[in-house]
Motif scaffolding. Structure first.
Motif, PDB file in Angstrom:
ATOM      1  N   PRO A 241       0.821  -1.231   0.000  1.00 33.01           N
ATOM      2  CA  PRO A 241       0.000   0.000   0.000  1.00 33.01           C
ATOM      3  C   PRO A 241       0.847   1.270   0.000  1.00 33.01           C
ATOM      4  O   PRO A 241       0.412   2.293  -0.517  1.00 33.01           O
ATOM      5  N   THR A 242       2.046   1.191   0.583  1.00 30.41           N
ATOM      6  CA  THR A 242       2.918   2.372   0.611  1.00 30.41           C
ATOM      7  C   THR A 242       3.437   2.728  -0.780  1.00 30.41           C
ATOM      8  O   THR A 242       4.004   3.806  -0.958  1.00 30.41           O
ATOM      9  N   ASP A 243       3.270   1.832  -1.744  1.00 33.32           N
ATOM     10  CA  ASP A 243       3.751   2.091  -3.111  1.00 33.32           C
ATOM     11  C   ASP A 243       2.620   2.490  -4.063  1.00 33.32           C
ATOM     12  O   ASP A 243       2.864   2.641  -5.273  1.00 33.32           O
ATOM     13  N   LEU A 244       1.413   2.645  -3.563  1.00 30.48           N
ATOM     14  CA  LEU A 244       0.296   2.907  -4.473  1.00 30.48           C
ATOM     15  C   LEU A 244       0.446   4.248  -5.194  1.00 30.48           C
ATOM     16  O   LEU A 244       0.085   4.367  -6.375  1.00 30.48           O
ATOM     17  N   LYS A 245       0.984   5.260  -4.526  1.00 32.46           N
ATOM     18  CA  LYS A 245       1.151   6.562  -5.185  1.00 32.46           C
ATOM     19  C   LYS A 245       2.109   6.439  -6.370  1.00 32.46           C
ATOM     20  O   LYS A 245       1.890   7.053  -7.430  1.00 32.46           O
ATOM     21  N   THR A 246       3.148   5.638  -6.190  1.00 36.04           N
ATOM     22  CA  THR A 246       4.109   5.437  -7.287  1.00 36.04           C
ATOM     23  C   THR A 246       3.409   4.868  -8.514  1.00 36.04           C
ATOM     24  O   THR A 246       3.669   5.281  -9.648  1.00 36.04           O
ATOM     25  N   ILE A 247       2.522   3.927  -8.273  1.00 38.39           N
ATOM     26  CA  ILE A 247       1.794   3.308  -9.396  1.00 38.39           C
ATOM     27  C   ILE A 247       0.862   4.330 -10.048  1.00 38.39           C
ATOM     28  O   ILE A 247       0.829   4.461 -11.278  1.00 38.39           O
ATOM     29  N   ARG A 248       0.140   5.042  -9.220  1.00 39.37           N
ATOM     30  CA  ARG A 248      -0.824   6.014  -9.756  1.00 39.37           C
ATOM     31  C   ARG A 248      -0.125   7.110 -10.548  1.00 39.37           C
ATOM     32  O   ARG A 248      -0.702   7.670 -11.496  1.00 39.37           O
ATOM     33  N   ASP A 249       1.120   7.437 -10.173  1.00 41.65           N
ATOM     34  CA  ASP A 249       1.840   8.517 -10.848  1.00 41.65           C
ATOM     35  C   ASP A 249       2.572   8.058 -12.101  1.00 41.65           C
ATOM     36  O   ASP A 249       3.131   8.889 -12.828  1.00 41.65           O
ATOM     37  N   ASP A 250       2.616   6.757 -12.347  1.00 38.11           N
ATOM     38  CA  ASP A 250       3.358   6.229 -13.497  1.00 38.11           C
ATOM     39  C   ASP A 250       2.377   6.013 -14.663  1.00 38.11           C
ATOM     40  O   ASP A 250       1.479   5.161 -14.575  1.00 38.11           O
ATOM     41  N   SER A 251       2.574   6.748 -15.750  1.00 36.54           N
ATOM     42  CA  SER A 251       1.629   6.685 -16.869  1.00 36.54           C
ATOM     43  C   SER A 251       1.663   5.342 -17.600  1.00 36.54           C
ATOM     44  O   SER A 251       0.769   5.052 -18.394  1.00 36.54           O
ATOM     45  N   ASN A 252       2.695   4.541 -17.345  1.00 34.99           N
ATOM     46  CA  ASN A 252       2.778   3.234 -18.003  1.00 34.99           C
ATOM     47  C   ASN A 252       2.083   2.124 -17.227  1.00 34.99           C
ATOM     48  O   ASN A 252       1.994   0.996 -17.711  1.00 34.99           O
ATOM     49  N   LEU A 253       1.650   2.446 -16.032  1.00 36.73           N
ATOM     50  CA  LEU A 253       1.110   1.404 -15.152  1.00 36.73           C
ATOM     51  C   LEU A 253      -0.376   1.604 -14.872  1.00 36.73           C
ATOM     52  O   LEU A 253      -0.893   2.720 -14.969  1.00 36.73           O
ATOM     53  N   ALA A 254      -1.002   0.507 -14.519  1.00 34.38           N
ATOM     54  CA  ALA A 254      -2.398   0.545 -14.061  1.00 34.38           C
ATOM     55  C   ALA A 254      -2.468  -0.131 -12.698  1.00 34.38           C
ATOM     56  O   ALA A 254      -1.829  -1.164 -12.477  1.00 34.38           O
ATOM     57  N   LEU A 255      -3.213   0.462 -11.799  1.00 31.24           N
ATOM     58  CA  LEU A 255      -3.430  -0.125 -10.479  1.00 31.24           C
ATOM     59  C   LEU A 255      -4.763  -0.872 -10.495  1.00 31.24           C
ATOM     60  O   LEU A 255      -5.804  -0.293 -10.822  1.00 31.24           O
ATOM     61  N   HIS A 256      -4.718  -2.151 -10.153  1.00 33.44           N
ATOM     62  CA  HIS A 256      -5.931  -2.969 -10.057  1.00 33.44           C
ATOM     63  C   HIS A 256      -6.133  -3.295  -8.578  1.00 33.44           C
ATOM     64  O   HIS A 256      -5.261  -3.894  -7.941  1.00 33.44           O
ATOM     65  N   SER A 257      -7.267  -2.904  -8.052  1.00 31.48           N
ATOM     66  CA  SER A 257      -7.487  -3.095  -6.615  1.00 31.48           C
ATOM     67  C   SER A 257      -8.882  -3.649  -6.366  1.00 31.48           C
ATOM     68  O   SER A 257      -9.788  -3.504  -7.194  1.00 31.48           O
ATOM     69  N   GLY A 258      -9.021  -4.268  -5.214  1.00 30.73           N
ATOM     70  CA  GLY A 258     -10.326  -4.808  -4.854  1.00 30.73           C
ATOM     71  C   GLY A 258     -10.354  -5.251  -3.407  1.00 30.73           C
ATOM     72  O   GLY A 258      -9.317  -5.571  -2.824  1.00 30.73           O
ATOM     73  N   LYS A 259     -11.552  -5.232  -2.841  1.00 35.04           N
ATOM     74  CA  LYS A 259     -11.714  -5.731  -1.482  1.00 35.04           C
ATOM     75  C   LYS A 259     -11.574  -7.247  -1.483  1.00 35.04           C
ATOM     76  O   LYS A 259     -11.960  -7.920  -2.424  1.00 35.04           O
ATOM     77  N   GLY A 260     -11.019  -7.740  -0.374  1.00 34.17           N
ATOM     78  CA  GLY A 260     -10.754  -9.168  -0.327  1.00 34.17           C
ATOM     79  C   GLY A 260     -11.490  -9.877   0.786  1.00 34.17           C
ATOM     80  O   GLY A 260     -12.300  -9.287   1.518  1.00 34.17           O
ATOM     81  N   LEU A 261     -11.205 -11.157   0.893  1.00 30.53           N
ATOM     82  CA  LEU A 261     -11.774 -12.002   1.941  1.00 30.53           C
ATOM     83  C   LEU A 261     -10.743 -12.305   3.018  1.00 30.53           C
ATOM     84  O   LEU A 261     -11.038 -12.969   4.003  1.00 30.53           O
ATOM     85  N   ALA A 262      -9.544 -11.787   2.818  1.00 31.12           N
ATOM     86  CA  ALA A 262      -8.418 -12.198   3.654  1.00 31.12           C
ATOM     87  C   ALA A 262      -8.467 -11.560   5.037  1.00 31.12           C
ATOM     88  O   ALA A 262      -9.169 -10.570   5.279  1.00 31.12           O
ATOM     89  N   VAL A 263      -7.690 -12.154   5.928  1.00 33.85           N
ATOM     90  CA  VAL A 263      -7.539 -11.601   7.274  1.00 33.85           C
ATOM     91  C   VAL A 263      -6.113 -11.868   7.742  1.00 33.85           C
ATOM     92  O   VAL A 263      -5.537 -12.915   7.451  1.00 33.85           O
ATOM     93  N   SER A 264      -5.540 -10.895   8.416  1.00 38.64           N
ATOM     94  CA  SER A 264      -4.275 -11.107   9.125  1.00 38.64           C
ATOM     95  C   SER A 264      -4.589 -11.141  10.609  1.00 38.64           C
ATOM     96  O   SER A 264      -5.313 -10.274  11.120  1.00 38.64           O
ATOM     97  N   HIS A 265      -4.049 -12.122  11.271  1.00 36.83           N
ATOM     98  CA  HIS A 265      -4.401 -12.314  12.686  1.00 36.83           C
ATOM     99  C   HIS A 265      -3.195 -12.787  13.471  1.00 36.83           C
ATOM    100  O   HIS A 265      -2.259 -13.366  12.926  1.00 36.83           O
ATOM    101  N   LEU A 266      -3.270 -12.517  14.756  1.00 39.31           N
ATOM    102  CA  LEU A 266      -2.200 -12.902  15.660  1.00 39.31           C
ATOM    103  C   LEU A 266      -2.640 -14.160  16.393  1.00 39.31           C
ATOM    104  O   LEU A 266      -3.542 -14.122  17.239  1.00 39.31           O
ATOM    105  N   MET A 267      -2.018 -15.279  16.037  1.00 40.85           N
ATOM    106  CA  MET A 267      -2.434 -16.571  16.586  1.00 40.85           C
ATOM    107  C   MET A 267      -1.544 -16.944  17.773  1.00 40.85           C
ATOM    108  O   MET A 267      -0.316 -16.874  17.678  1.00 40.85           O
ATOM    109  N   PHE A 268      -2.174 -17.351  18.859  1.00 45.19           N
ATOM    110  CA  PHE A 268      -1.437 -17.788  20.052  1.00 45.19           C
ATOM    111  C   PHE A 268      -1.473 -19.311  20.137  1.00 45.19           C
ATOM    112  O   PHE A 268      -2.527 -19.929  19.939  1.00 45.19           O
ATOM    113  N   ASN A 269      -0.340 -19.884  20.472  1.00 43.87           N
ATOM    114  CA  ASN A 269      -0.291 -21.322  20.706  1.00 43.87           C
ATOM    115  C   ASN A 269      -0.905 -21.612  22.069  1.00 43.87           C
ATOM    116  O   ASN A 269      -0.356 -21.224  23.101  1.00 43.87           O
TER     117      ASN A 269
END
Length: 503
Positions: A241-269
């Motif tokens: 995500p920190t690189d999205l501006k670089t993509i948006r500013d580059d006329s040769n590139l296209a940014l493809h984005s979408g909401k996902g189903l993923a989750v990041s979680h902190l799992m305890f043993n």
């Protein structure tokens, strides 16, 4: 004759060069080196990413999370929900030329249920038998109503491999998989690349836009993006995500984005061997204190420029089964300290293991800083991805930042992580009462009643906190503008049908 031979050799050399020059190759940068390329055995997101080129499934999901046909053209549930009959697509062949038919479906489902190391057993557990009613009609008989079946078949459990190849290659199948997708396997160089080529016999070959696709293993997201900007790659998945501006500013590139189903979680043993014998592993109140010590919105802003969704649940808000009543608690360091004191401690040691990627490293450092203010001494343990996953799968961790790509139905996520026998329950959390609700939910066809059951599930796992959900990532792909036809789907997989050069 000699001059004719030389001329022919030159002709074929030129023809070969022209063919090579005209061949359209899509070069894709992927973050991880996929594990076994066998749908029965695979367990990684990037494995699924590559399977999207190789292996068609019985059904697929659409961008709006609907179940749609793929190798099955239609289906019909029995009135009691204990069987489902599929009408199969005709004139489909596997990459070895053998026919896809009802017998092949029966073989695949039975293989996934019986292969000793199959990771699909729990996803297909209620399937008691498969009947080939005709070459293009197959019936699944279930031990009980199982609503998530279609969602499970839209992933690896529904991918069809060639029975002939699977029997002939046996244990070597993953080294050269043979499926029925738009591209067929060519080669794999360990920790380098996977090459696939267009399958001319594909049932929808008119929509296959590239002659070959090469997946390059490039673990650093910034390097992946730099190679796309330089024209060395055509597409990079999971750019930061920190690189999205670089993509948006580059006329040769296209940014493809979408909401996902993923989750990041902190799992305890909480129950897997000696690593569970820790204050946080044994005491749910300390895990609740840990949750109060962190601020998910800070993690999202600092690590991801606010481009992800901070949240406390395993199921994303885009799901109809998301429970809006369970809000994420605000950070409360004073209360966290009081709970630590109530447990008879002043400082709580903890070892946090994670994959050494830019994103997880930032998250781990932020967590370490915030939790430290409340009294948690977090020791960071970064690891190379394959090693981290191997240790994770064996329950060899105290706490682990897990990244789950999510599924179209809540069952494969919640049962996998929270049922006593769940395939991802590597931290060995077990609550028999929760199991009862989870299994009621998978049998409930009424959406309102099912949603109420998942609200109970959410209440239980947020109380015990064997895992602390942190955020839901969105999908970001960077591509050259010369690549057309990319459609973002919530599972974050690149479907190649319809993807083609624009020039």
């Amino acid at each position: 004759m000699k001059r004719i031979g030389i001329a022919l050799a030159a002709f074929f050399t030129i023809a070969s060069s022209l063919a090579s020059a005209n061949a359209a190759t899509l070069r894709v940068g992927i973050q991880d080196d996929p594990d076994a390329l066998d749908p029965a055995l695979g367990g990684t997101y990037t494995g699924r990413f590559v399977f999207a080129a190789l292996c068609d499934k019985l059904v697929d999901i659409s961008p709006d999370l609907k179940i749609v046909p793929q190798l099955a053209e239609s289906w019909e549930w029995a009135a009691d929900g204990k069987s489902i009959t599929f009408a199969l697509r005709k004139n489909v062949t596997f990459h070895d030329g053998t026919a896809f038919d009802a017998a092949a479906v029966k073989f695949n489902i039975e293989r996934m249920k019986t292969l000793p190391d199959s990771k699909r057993k729990s996803e297909l557990a209620p399937v008691q038998s498969v009947e080939a009613l005709a070459a293009d009609k197959v019936k699944f008989n279930l031990s009980e109503p199982f609503v998530p079946l279609l969602a499970n078949l839209s992933d690896r459990a529904g991918m069809m491999v060639s029975p002939k190849a699977a029997m002939e290659k046996a244990g070597e199948f993953a080294a050269a998989p043979v499926c029925a997708g738009p591209y067929q396997f060519v080669e794999r160089k360990s920790r380098d690349l996977i090459r696939v080529k267009k399958y001319p016999g594909y049932w929808n070959v008119g929509q296959t836009g590239y002659d070959e696709v090469v997946y390059f293993y490039v673990p650093d997201s910034t390097v992946r993006l730099s190679r796309v900007r330089a024209g060395d790659l055509d597409l990079a998945e999971r750019v930061a995500p920190t690189d999205l501006k670089t993509i948006r500013d580059d006329s040769n590139l296209a940014l493809h984005s979408g909401k996902g189903l993923a989750v990041s979680h902190l799992m305890f043993n909480v129950g897997a061997g000696a690593k569970a014998d820790t204050p946080l592993g044994k005491n749910a109140a300390l895990r609740q204190a840990f949750e109060l010590s962190i601020d998910r919105n800070v993690i999202n802003r600092v690590a991801f420029n606010g481009e992800f969704l901070a949240d406390n649940q395993m199921i994303p808000p885009s799901s109809p089964y998301y429970d809006a009543a369970h809000k994420a608690p605000a950070r409360d360091v004073a209360k966290a300290k009081a709970m630590i004191a109530a447990a008879g401690m002043t400082r709580v040691p903890m070892e946090l293991q994670f994959e050494n990627t830019a994103g997880d490293s930032r998250v781990a450092q932020i967590i370490q800083s915030m939790a430290g203010e409340a009294g948690f001494d977090v020791k960071l343990l970064p690891m190379e991805t394959a090693t981290a996953i191997e240790r994770y799968m064996n329950g060899n961790f105290e706490a682990y930042i897990g990244n789950w790509s999510g599924r179209a139905d809540p069952d494969p996520t919640l049962v996998a992580f929270f049922s006593c026998a769940g395939s991802q329950n590597v931290n060995k959390y077990c609550n028999k009462d929760l199991d009862v609700i989870l299994y009621q939910a998978r049998a409930e066809a009424d959406e309102t009643k099912r949603k109420a059951l998942y609200a109970k599930v959410t209440d239980v796992y947020l109380g015990n906190l064997s895992s602390i959900p942190l955020y839901h990532p969105n999908w970001f792909f960077a591509a050259r503008k010369s690549v057309g036809g990319i459609v973002m789907v919530p599972d974050g997989l690149l479907r190649l049908v319809g993807v083609k050069p624009t020039n």
